[in-house]
Motif scaffolding. Sequence first.
Motif, PDB file in Angstrom:
ATOM      1  N   ASP B 225      43.110 136.982  61.467  1.00 61.69           N
ATOM      2  CA  ASP B 225      43.975 136.256  61.908  1.00 61.69           C
ATOM      3  C   ASP B 225      45.023 135.619  60.746  1.00 61.69           C
ATOM      4  N   ILE B 226      45.760 134.607  61.231  1.00 60.89           N
ATOM      5  CA  ILE B 226      46.792 134.304  60.239  1.00 60.89           C
ATOM      6  C   ILE B 226      47.413 132.967  60.616  1.00 60.89           C
ATOM      7  N   GLU B 227      47.512 132.046  59.431  1.00 65.10           N
ATOM      8  CA  GLU B 227      47.987 130.736  59.727  1.00 65.10           C
ATOM      9  C   GLU B 227      49.687 130.950  58.978  1.00 65.10           C
ATOM     10  N   MET B 228      50.415 130.208  59.589  1.00 63.57           N
ATOM     11  CA  MET B 228      51.612 130.294  58.814  1.00 63.57           C
ATOM     12  C   MET B 228      52.073 128.847  58.084  1.00 63.57           C
ATOM     13  N   PHE B 229      52.062 128.544  57.121  1.00 61.26           N
ATOM     14  CA  PHE B 229      52.424 127.123  56.610  1.00 61.26           C
ATOM     15  C   PHE B 229      53.957 127.117  56.272  1.00 61.26           C
ATOM     16  N   LEU B 230      54.707 126.070  56.799  1.00 59.22           N
ATOM     17  CA  LEU B 230      56.189 125.940  56.514  1.00 59.22           C
ATOM     18  C   LEU B 230      56.441 124.741  55.540  1.00 59.22           C
ATOM     19  N   VAL B 231      57.443 125.093  54.704  1.00 61.85           N
ATOM     20  CA  VAL B 231      57.891 124.015  53.873  1.00 61.85           C
ATOM     21  C   VAL B 231      59.498 124.214  53.908  1.00 61.85           C
ATOM     22  N   GLU B 232      60.185 123.316  53.330  1.00 60.36           N
ATOM     23  CA  GLU B 232      61.456 123.116  53.224  1.00 60.36           C
ATOM     24  C   GLU B 232      61.835 123.398  51.805  1.00 60.36           C
ATOM     25  N   HIS B 296      50.087 117.633  51.775  1.00 53.96           N
ATOM     26  CA  HIS B 296      51.269 118.089  52.201  1.00 53.96           C
ATOM     27  C   HIS B 296      51.599 117.836  53.542  1.00 53.96           C
ATOM     28  N   ILE B 297      50.336 118.092  54.627  1.00 50.21           N
ATOM     29  CA  ILE B 297      50.591 117.639  55.852  1.00 50.21           C
ATOM     30  C   ILE B 297      50.912 116.328  56.157  1.00 50.21           C
ATOM     31  N   ASP B 298      50.127 115.459  55.365  1.00 49.43           N
ATOM     32  CA  ASP B 298      49.983 113.925  55.588  1.00 49.43           C
ATOM     33  C   ASP B 298      51.445 113.596  55.203  1.00 49.43           C
ATOM     34  N   SER B 299      52.119 114.079  54.232  1.00 49.02           N
ATOM     35  CA  SER B 299      53.408 113.702  53.672  1.00 49.02           C
ATOM     36  C   SER B 299      54.415 114.087  54.604  1.00 49.02           C
TER      37      SER B 299
ATOM     38  N   LYS C  79      62.683 104.574  65.169  1.00 47.16           N
ATOM     39  CA  LYS C  79      62.029 104.175  63.978  1.00 47.16           C
ATOM     40  C   LYS C  79      61.508 105.034  62.845  1.00 47.16           C
ATOM     41  N   GLY C  80      62.061 106.118  63.099  1.00 47.17           N
ATOM     42  CA  GLY C  80      61.808 107.480  62.048  1.00 47.17           C
ATOM     43  C   GLY C  80      60.294 107.715  62.309  1.00 47.17           C
ATOM     44  N   VAL C  81      59.657 107.712  63.288  1.00 42.04           N
ATOM     45  CA  VAL C  81      58.170 108.118  63.329  1.00 42.04           C
ATOM     46  C   VAL C  81      58.226 109.372  63.579  1.00 42.04           C
ATOM     47  N   LEU C  82      57.805 110.123  62.616  1.00 35.32           N
ATOM     48  CA  LEU C  82      57.738 111.680  62.800  1.00 35.32           C
ATOM     49  C   LEU C  82      56.448 112.207  62.774  1.00 35.32           C
ATOM     50  N   ARG C  83      55.987 112.568  64.072  1.00 37.01           N
ATOM     51  CA  ARG C  83      54.618 113.152  64.336  1.00 37.01           C
ATOM     52  C   ARG C  83      54.580 114.556  63.770  1.00 37.01           C
ATOM     53  N   MET C  84      55.641 115.217  64.110  1.00 37.16           N
ATOM     54  CA  MET C  84      55.552 116.687  63.488  1.00 37.16           C
ATOM     55  C   MET C  84      56.301 116.875  62.123  1.00 37.16           C
TER      56      MET C  84
END
Lengths: 384, 459, 342
Positions: B225-232, B296-299, C79-84
């Motif tokens: 299977d595969i997960e795809m993590f995105l960043v900018e 990185h997800i939490d941020s 509010k800039g609440v960004l869940r995604m």
Amino acid sequence: MMQAYAKQIHRCFRCGYCKFPSDFTDFNCPSYSRFRLETYSTGGRLWLIWAWLKKEIEWSEHFAEIVFSCATCRNCVEQCPMGFSDDIVDWIVSARSDMVEKGLALPHIRDFLNNISKHGNPWGTARSKRDAWAEGIRRYKPGDEYFLYVGCVGSYEERGQRMARSFAELLDEAEVSFGILGAEEDCDGNEAYMLGEMGLFQELAKKNVQKFKELEVKKVVTLSPHAYNSMKNKYPRFGDFEVFHYTQLLSEMIQQGKIELSELKAKVTYHDPCFLGRYNGIYDIPREILKSIPGIKLTEMERTKENSFCCGGGSGNFVTDLLGGSEENPSRIRVREAHETGAEILVVACPSCMMMLDDAVKDEGLEGELSVKGIAELVKESSK
Amino acid sequence: MIRIHKSLAEIVGEQYVSNRKEELYIYSQDPGMMEPHEPDYVVMPKTAEEVQKIVKLANEEKIPIVPVGGSLSLSGLIIPHRGGIALDLKRMDRVLEVNEKSRYVVLEAGVTTGKLKAYLERNHPSLRFSIPDAPPSATVVGNIVIHGQGRLTQQYGFNSGMVTGLEVVLPTGEVCKIGSCSVGPYWFSVAPLPYLAGLFLGWFGTTGIITKLGLSLYPRKKMRDIEMFLVEDPNLVPDVIHRVTHTEMTEDIFIGAQPYPPVFKDIIMIGICITGDSEEELEFKRRMIWDAVRTHIDSREGGFMMLTPDIKLPLLEMPTTGTTRFADVMKGGGFEYCGPIIPVEKFPEAFKRLLELSSKYGITYGMTGRVIGRSHCMMFAFGYPFNRADPDNIETTKKALHDSNVASLDIGGVPWKPEVPAQKMVMERMDKNTLELMKRIKKLLDPNGIMNPGNWEAE
Amino acid sequence: MYELKFNEKVCATCPTYDCLVRCQYMDIDKDTAKVEMEKMINGQDSFVLHQCATCYACEEYCKRGNHPFYLITDLQEKKGVLRMPKPLVTQSVNLAIPTRRDIQEFYGATEPAISLCLFPAYIDSILGKLFEDVSIILGRHFFCQLMYLHFGNPSLIRERLPGIIENIARHNFKEVIFFHDECYSTLTSYAPAYGIKVPFKPIHLFEYLYNKLKEHEDEIKPLNIKVAYQRNCSSRLAPKKEHFVDDIFSLIGAERVARRYDRENALCCAGVIRGQQRYELFVDVQKRNVEDMMNAGAEYCVFNCPACFDSLSEAVAKKGIKPIMMHNLCKLALGEKPAGWK
């Protein structure tokens, strides 16, 4: 046609997917399997055609051999991952058309086409002999339901004639209203088209459709998938009639109980012909027929359906034999594959495949171990 | 010339020798952009013995030999720069042995990656090899010889590190076995003997012709299977990779970025493959990976994309047709890439250089990368599609490639499978004693200089 | 420019606060709901903004038509609440940028016309007796934009939607069938809620299918199957058309199994929840949903929405339940085989 292909043919990346079936088990391109030089792969062929168009290479007999040795089996179309994949065989046919127009076809290709033009068949045998096999077979009259188009191999070649007779006799048994044209039948033109002789193809198509019109034909059933392909897909511009391959009609006759089948014990394997399979998507009907014969055990080769390995007979090669002369002749490779299944009978639905594979059984020294039979022949045996 | 042709025909058979224009034309080039140069002959041997005879003949006649596999390096490594014999090895296509218990395969030089994949799936479904992204017509040996990478490279390193034995025909005609197979019947390892395999890997055929290969095989799990993590932000990529590789839970980790179509614009995709024999195993690994990048997800700077079955298929397929289809982006039949091996921490800089070059030359790009080992390094590809029918576009793309090679070296990377001009760049920067060592080895093994001349040639 | 037609007084006198109390992803009692609602009406932050799964259900739970979901999503943006995660938002915004292949006008397209929005994969399924003579329009120039409610930038909907409506209207259709429930709901719920005019009549795919099935009623062979229905998020915005689901099932011989997570209690497919990076909640929601289908004896799971299909079909199929889109199920009832059907 020329302009279109000349502008696109450079898009081939020569990635080589065209050499394989979907699961990459073995090479699936008949000419590449035969010669193994990159020039004989589809990619090599397309690059050479482009080089010729750009005048980087000049025409030579070897170049022509490379271009005309493609059996137009469509494995490359099936496997190429690029957006232009559908056009690949058309590009090769277009290049051939250019060459034919310029008088640059190979001598035996020229002979093949000239024979069709003059005698209605690629061997140059007299037209009058076309229905020599057909004693007792009904001639088509207006009002008959099916026009049975026998084709050149079915008319002139012994093994093809056997296939034709089996089917005609089954039609009689099932009391299906049908008839053949007899000596007036002309070549269907599929090979002429594939070899790039468009003028000849147009002429044949027009002639045949004219005959259908005169005879008020509404339904054509063909012995050969080659004829099925040209009449179904290329003819309609000239006429309006339904086209069937004989396996479609045979399957219906069996389902409707018009043919009674008795036990016929045999282990068989089925070879998908290119013009029925990859060209027209008919894979299951012949198999259903085989499975409906009591006692028949159907075992599959490794390469089946869209991945079927071409017998190498396409583009007139059943006469011109550009892929012959070696153990790596595609038909011999295919017969070895059939033999590996343990089957006693290699079943075919195409008279050209019949010729190619039957010859290959002899070349492989497998007579007595493996025989090649048409589907209608098997059904006929079972129907006694 | 007729005499040589006759001698070659006597070795391999008339139908497997050609000096016809058509063969010379096709074998003069590969699908990349390097200048073609025709060989004098194309020869297709079937056995190592035939190869040996050809090499001896070539030494006598001082004719160059270029071993040819799939011709898919795109760097022109099979171009016969000085003419001679293009030795197409693909008739040597037998899989000789699979040892399931010791997990290795022995195969001939012409076995394609497609054939090996099919062979293992059919006959040894519990085993797999590190299949590269190249089309299935690539040869296993060809990929090894250029230090290729594949689906198992993140776990086990370069594909060339998976060699367990070799049979080679030396440029002077001797046939040599390398590794455990030189001492006994098993091909399980090149260690613990002196590492002679290194004399033939990465040399592009300039030190001998590999005729047989022993290759490690690995467990094939039932599911992938595969997960795809995105960043900018490209600056995040090294840390994401570092954290994910720490889990030791993943199979292939690859990175991709391209400006078109718009759905790919402005983001960098990190594909993380996982394998397992059960749903539980997959889920465990998946959770480990999610946890690894939690910061990185939490941020909100990164996140896992929802992959639908139809998107997963092309990402998971082996080999990936997507790589090949890149060649048709310009409807031009070609792409080439400079794919240096760089430290993972240099990703942001390499990416910046790529964007600069794309902008400078006004050409589109496709960036792909693959993690090697536990983030020990990565392959970073500056990929450019080109249009074969447009000479101006080819010239521009060549310049972009040249600059990409310069950029790669500037940031501390090493061009992978470099074309001849890039080889020269590498050798210019190379430690002088190292270069001298390379010269000495080449001279020792190939005194007549017949093996793929033009490659790894220092002034 | 476009203002939400929201009435504070309506919320202030609400006896139930069902919008938040019935939420399936947050545990909120009536008192808390009242407090949080007031905060949001006053433009203040609330935990609701941060934990909302954007499943749209509160739009339906509010029987007073006061658009609590649109209030929440507008305030999230403010509010800039960004869940995604940001890159997923970027990707979704870029997804709608027209490519070289997208065209703005389908010359020659006539009614009945069906908009396939951003689902070209379904072109091959718009065939057969149910879709004879139908013209298709599709592409990014016809994309309804509603999905940005999930991505915390609903203002993008209002920015782009008038142009999209114009693109459709340019064809001079009086009625347009919408393949995707979201398109239909955008035009019948979201647009009016913000005062955006729609100069043609949107027809829901299910209404169209039902009428077509009635035309071919004598050709229907009852399927005699038990089905679960996966209700998608946007169907909450237009509950009046829900009866067509039962009408179609009745006509084609499909028994809608009685299960817990159906109708107003339907669970989200959880695709967006996964996008919000709430992996455990995603697993839990899909597990409960599929187990509910299994326990009710469903043989098929019928989908309304292609995105739900993509998100949930694998999980459904793994448990031996056949996933199928509604229009393909209707084809089966007429003896037609959907493309790829085995």
